[in-house]
Design an enzyme around this catalytic site. Structure first.
Site, PDB file in Angstrom:
ATOM      1  N   PRO A 122      54.349 -19.417 -12.143  1.00  0.00           N
ATOM      2  CA  PRO A 122      54.089 -19.663 -10.724  1.00  0.00           C
ATOM      3  C   PRO A 122      55.152 -20.455  -9.969  1.00  0.00           C
ATOM      4  O   PRO A 122      54.924 -21.582  -9.520  1.00  0.00           O
ATOM      5  CB  PRO A 122      52.759 -20.415 -10.760  1.00  0.00           C
ATOM      6  CG  PRO A 122      52.814 -21.172 -12.048  1.00  0.00           C
ATOM      7  CD  PRO A 122      53.520 -20.253 -13.009  1.00  0.00           C
ATOM      8  N   CYS A 123      56.309 -19.856  -9.744  1.00  0.00           N
ATOM      9  CA  CYS A 123      57.368 -20.547  -9.017  1.00  0.00           C
ATOM     10  C   CYS A 123      56.972 -20.855  -7.571  1.00  0.00           C
ATOM     11  O   CYS A 123      57.568 -21.720  -6.941  1.00  0.00           O
ATOM     12  CB  CYS A 123      58.684 -19.781  -9.099  1.00  0.00           C
ATOM     13  SG  CYS A 123      58.578 -18.056  -8.642  1.00  0.00           S
TER      14      CYS A 123
END
Length: 181
Positions: A145-146
């Site tokens: 989850p950047c």
């Protein structure tokens, strides 16, 4: 790695943030690409061919991609907070891989972390810009989850899928208000 593990299967699936290209090897999900319209799709497939040494094969509905498709659909429907997929980390190495693995395991749904904080978590407290570069090279966005990495002053920072996509993902997780339009 035997040839079955190196074979790359891919499919484009719809999502709330536009079409996503999913690619998997026998080891696991290896790539997710945003905005997977024909030009982007062709660029991504060329990069996979070069980096993995295999000719990607379109395989909609394949068993190799089915669980990723199911979990992504559940995530976008608000019913999944933690992905449990086999991942193939072949497209990330060194510092980038270390940062991405820490992000995947240490920044849960509905939370954010600063670039500098994430750098500190991997023992490189002065490497906030390098963390930004690692986020930009993330081959598995959404699952890794950047979008949860933000500037220390509260700004969104950058995002390979575009800032509107980042806003929508953060809104889905309850971190930002839902967009009005």
């Amino acid at each position: 790695m035997d040839s079955d593990e190196r074979d790359v299967q891919w499919s484009v699936v719809p999502s709330d943030i536009g079409p996503l290209l999913l690619a998997a090897t026998g080891t696991g999900l290896v790539n997710i690409a945003f905005h997977a319209r024909p030009a982007v799709r062709d660029t991504v497939l060329g990069r996979l061919r070069t980096r993995l040494g295999a000719d990607p094969v379109e395989a909609p509905g394949s068993a190799r991609l089915a669980e990723a498709e199911r979990q992504l659909a559940a995530y976008f429907a608000g019913g999944l907070r933690t992905f449990s997929l086999d991942l193939d980390w072949s497209l990330a190495s060194g510092f980038n891989r270390e940062v991405l693995r820490e992000l995947a395991s240490g920044v849960p749904y509905g939370t954010v972390v600063g670039y500098g904080d994430l750098a500190g978590r991997v023992g490189q407290p002065g490497a906030a810009q390098a963390v930004g570069a690692a986020m930009g090279s993330n081959p598995l966005p959404v699952v890794v989850p950047c979008h949860r990495v933000v500037e220390s002053g509260g700004g969104l920072g950058g995002f390979g899928g575009g800032l509107e996509t980042k806003r929508r993902l953060l809104a889905l997780e309850g971190i930002l208000p839902q967009p009005l339009f």
